[in-house]
Write a protein that holds these residues in place. Structure first.
Motif, short mmCIF file in Angstrom:
data_model
loop_
_atom_site.label_atom_id
_atom_site.label_comp_id
_atom_site.label_asym_id
_atom_site.label_seq_id
_atom_site.Cartn_x
_atom_site.Cartn_y
_atom_site.Cartn_z
N TYR A 58 21.75 -36.60 -5.22
CA TYR A 58 21.69 -37.78 -5.44
C TYR A 58 20.84 -38.44 -4.58
O TYR A 58 19.97 -39.14 -4.76
CB TYR A 58 23.50 -38.98 -5.84
N GLU A 59 21.43 -37.73 -3.21
CA GLU A 59 20.77 -38.80 -1.65
C GLU A 59 19.52 -37.45 -2.06
O GLU A 59 18.88 -38.36 -1.24
CB GLU A 59 22.32 -37.62 -0.43
N VAL A 60 18.96 -36.35 -2.44
CA VAL A 60 18.30 -35.70 -2.41
C VAL A 60 16.82 -36.92 -2.91
O VAL A 60 15.90 -36.87 -2.56
CB VAL A 60 18.29 -34.50 -2.77
N TRP A 61 17.68 -37.01 -4.20
CA TRP A 61 16.77 -37.64 -5.31
C TRP A 61 16.21 -38.98 -4.60
O TRP A 61 15.31 -39.63 -4.69
CB TRP A 61 17.66 -38.31 -6.61
N ALA A 64 13.89 -38.30 -1.16
CA ALA A 64 12.35 -38.34 -2.52
C ALA A 64 11.56 -39.56 -2.88
O ALA A 64 10.63 -39.35 -2.31
CB ALA A 64 12.88 -37.65 -3.91
N LEU A 65 12.32 -40.18 -3.08
CA LEU A 65 12.09 -41.49 -3.84
C LEU A 65 11.64 -42.40 -2.70
O LEU A 65 10.08 -42.55 -2.56
CB LEU A 65 12.74 -42.33 -4.63
N SER A 66 12.06 -41.85 -1.18
CA SER A 66 11.85 -42.96 -0.38
C SER A 66 10.20 -42.54 -0.12
O SER A 66 9.23 -43.11 0.99
CB SER A 66 12.82 -43.19 0.84
N ASN A 67 10.40 -41.12 0.26
CA ASN A 67 8.99 -39.79 0.83
C ASN A 67 8.04 -40.71 -0.12
O ASN A 67 6.48 -40.17 -0.22
CB ASN A 67 9.20 -39.02 0.44
N VAL A 96 8.68 -48.94 -5.49
CA VAL A 96 10.01 -48.31 -6.51
C VAL A 96 9.15 -47.94 -7.74
O VAL A 96 9.61 -46.74 -8.11
CB VAL A 96 11.01 -49.60 -6.34
N SER A 97 8.49 -49.00 -8.64
CA SER A 97 8.12 -48.55 -9.62
C SER A 97 6.96 -47.20 -9.79
O SER A 97 6.97 -46.77 -10.70
CB SER A 97 7.54 -49.71 -10.20
N LEU A 98 5.76 -47.94 -8.90
CA LEU A 98 4.91 -46.59 -8.42
C LEU A 98 5.59 -44.65 -8.26
O LEU A 98 4.74 -44.30 -9.00
CB LEU A 98 4.03 -47.23 -7.64
N SER A 99 6.28 -44.98 -7.22
CA SER A 99 7.27 -44.05 -7.01
C SER A 99 7.32 -42.93 -8.13
O SER A 99 7.85 -41.94 -8.37
CB SER A 99 7.52 -43.96 -5.68
N MET A 100 8.29 -43.80 -8.72
CA MET A 100 9.30 -43.76 -9.76
C MET A 100 8.33 -42.69 -11.07
O MET A 100 8.51 -41.70 -10.91
CB MET A 100 9.75 -44.66 -11.04
N LYS A 101 7.06 -43.67 -11.34
CA LYS A 101 6.25 -42.84 -12.07
C LYS A 101 5.81 -41.76 -11.77
O LYS A 101 4.79 -41.05 -12.72
CB LYS A 101 5.18 -44.67 -12.52
N ARG A 113 10.43 -24.33 -17.97
CA ARG A 113 10.81 -24.01 -18.57
C ARG A 113 11.48 -25.98 -19.50
O ARG A 113 11.02 -25.62 -20.04
CB ARG A 113 12.12 -23.17 -18.87
N SER A 114 12.04 -26.59 -18.78
CA SER A 114 12.95 -26.87 -19.26
C SER A 114 12.54 -28.66 -18.47
O SER A 114 11.46 -28.61 -17.19
CB SER A 114 14.41 -27.40 -19.41
N MET A 115 12.30 -29.41 -18.81
CA MET A 115 12.70 -30.71 -18.04
C MET A 115 13.15 -31.09 -17.00
O MET A 115 11.97 -31.87 -16.09
CB MET A 115 12.20 -31.90 -18.93
N ALA A 116 14.17 -30.63 -17.04
CA ALA A 116 15.33 -30.73 -15.56
C ALA A 116 14.93 -30.06 -14.82
O ALA A 116 14.88 -30.80 -13.41
CB ALA A 116 16.91 -30.74 -16.81
N GLU A 117 14.41 -28.66 -14.97
CA GLU A 117 13.58 -27.70 -14.14
C GLU A 117 12.75 -28.44 -13.18
O GLU A 117 12.51 -28.52 -12.17
CB GLU A 117 13.33 -26.02 -15.18
N LYS A 118 11.94 -28.77 -14.17
CA LYS A 118 10.47 -29.68 -13.65
C LYS A 118 10.63 -30.27 -12.46
O LYS A 118 10.35 -30.98 -11.71
CB LYS A 118 9.38 -29.94 -14.82
N LEU A 119 11.67 -31.67 -13.16
CA LEU A 119 12.08 -32.90 -11.88
C LEU A 119 13.15 -32.05 -10.84
O LEU A 119 12.42 -32.76 -10.26
CB LEU A 119 13.14 -33.49 -13.34
N ALA A 120 13.52 -31.30 -11.10
CA ALA A 120 14.22 -30.86 -9.96
C ALA A 120 13.68 -30.04 -9.15
O ALA A 120 13.31 -30.45 -7.51
CB ALA A 120 15.41 -29.49 -10.93
N ALA A 121 12.30 -29.25 -10.05
CA ALA A 121 12.01 -28.94 -8.74
C ALA A 121 10.35 -30.33 -7.42
O ALA A 121 10.05 -29.63 -6.57
CB ALA A 121 10.29 -27.99 -9.25
N GLU A 122 10.40 -31.08 -8.35
CA GLU A 122 9.87 -32.01 -8.11
C GLU A 122 10.97 -32.90 -6.52
O GLU A 122 9.82 -33.06 -5.55
CB GLU A 122 8.90 -32.80 -8.78
N ILE A 123 11.51 -32.97 -7.25
CA ILE A 123 12.25 -34.00 -6.56
C ILE A 123 12.81 -32.95 -4.95
O ILE A 123 12.23 -33.51 -3.74
CB ILE A 123 13.82 -33.89 -7.51
N VAL A 124 13.34 -31.73 -5.29
CA VAL A 124 13.08 -30.95 -4.00
C VAL A 124 12.02 -30.79 -3.46
O VAL A 124 12.04 -31.08 -2.16
CB VAL A 124 13.49 -29.54 -4.97
#
Length: 155
Positions: A58-61, A64-67, A96-101, A113-124
Motif C-alpha cells: 500500500y505504501e509503495v503504491w 508510486a502515485l505521488s511520483n 490524482v485522476s491523471l496519475s491513476m489513468k 501474464r496477468s493484469m495483477a503482475e503488470k500492475l505490480a511491475a508498473e507500481i514498483v
C-alpha cells in the motif's frame, strides 16, 4: 451560469485499507462493471509488490502515485489564427485522476501474464522513479517548460 454544478459524489472507502483513493483507482481499473474482479486484481498486485520489495504494498503504491502525479500540463488555445500550447497548472483532483489513468494505461500496455503482475511491475517501477508512467509525467513537464513563453496567454 444557469445550471448548478453537480455535487461531488463521496466514494466509500475500500474494505482492506479503508481509503477512498483505492476505491477510485479500482473504479478506473474496472471493466464492464466487474468491481470484485478489479479489487482482486488490485490486492493481488499489492501482494506481489510486497513480495518483490519487502515493504508495505500500500505504501509503495502511494509513493508510486505521488511520483507520477503531474504539476502542469499544456492546453491548446487558438489565438489569432495560430494554435498555442499554453502551460497551465492542474487542479488537485485532476492531478490524482491523471496519475491513476496513466498508471493503469501503462500497466495494461506492459507485457506479462496477468493484469495483477503488470500492475505490480508498473507500481514498483513508478515508486523507484522509472517506467513508462514516470516518463509520461516528465514529457508533460518538458512540454510545459518548452512552451513557458506562451504562459501569458492564460485566461
Amino acid at each position: 451560469m444557469r445550471k448548478l454544478k453537480p455535487k461531488k459524489r463521496i466514494l466509500p472507502a475500500d474494505p482492506q485499507f479503508n481509503d477512498a483513493t483505492v476505491t477510485r483507482f479500482v473504479n478506473m481499473m474496472m471493466w464492464q462493471g466487474k468491481k470484485s474482479t478489479a479489487y482482486t486484481c488490485f490486492y493481488d498486485a499489492l501482494a506481489l509488490v510486497e513480495k518483490q520489495t519487502g515493504e508495505s504494498g500500500y505504501e509503495v503504491w502511494k509513493k508510486a502515485l505521488s511520483n507520477v502525479t503531474p504539476g502542469v500540463e499544456v492546453k491548446s488555445r487558438r489565438i489569432g489564427g495560430a494554435n498555442f500550447q499554453i502551460p497551465t497548472e492542474i487542479r488537485p483532483d485532476r492531478k490524482v485522476s491523471l496519475s491513476m489513468k496513466w498508471l493503469i494505461m501503462f500497466s495494461r500496455k506492459r507485457s506479462g501474464r496477468s493484469m495483477a503482475e503488470k500492475l505490480a511491475a508498473e507500481i514498483v517501477a513508478a515508486s523507484k522513479g522509472e517506467g513508462a508512467t514516470v516518463k509520461k509525467k516528465e514529457d508533460v513537464h518538458k512540454m510545459a517548460e518548452a512552451n513557458k513563453a506562451f504562459a501569458h496567454f492564460k485566461s
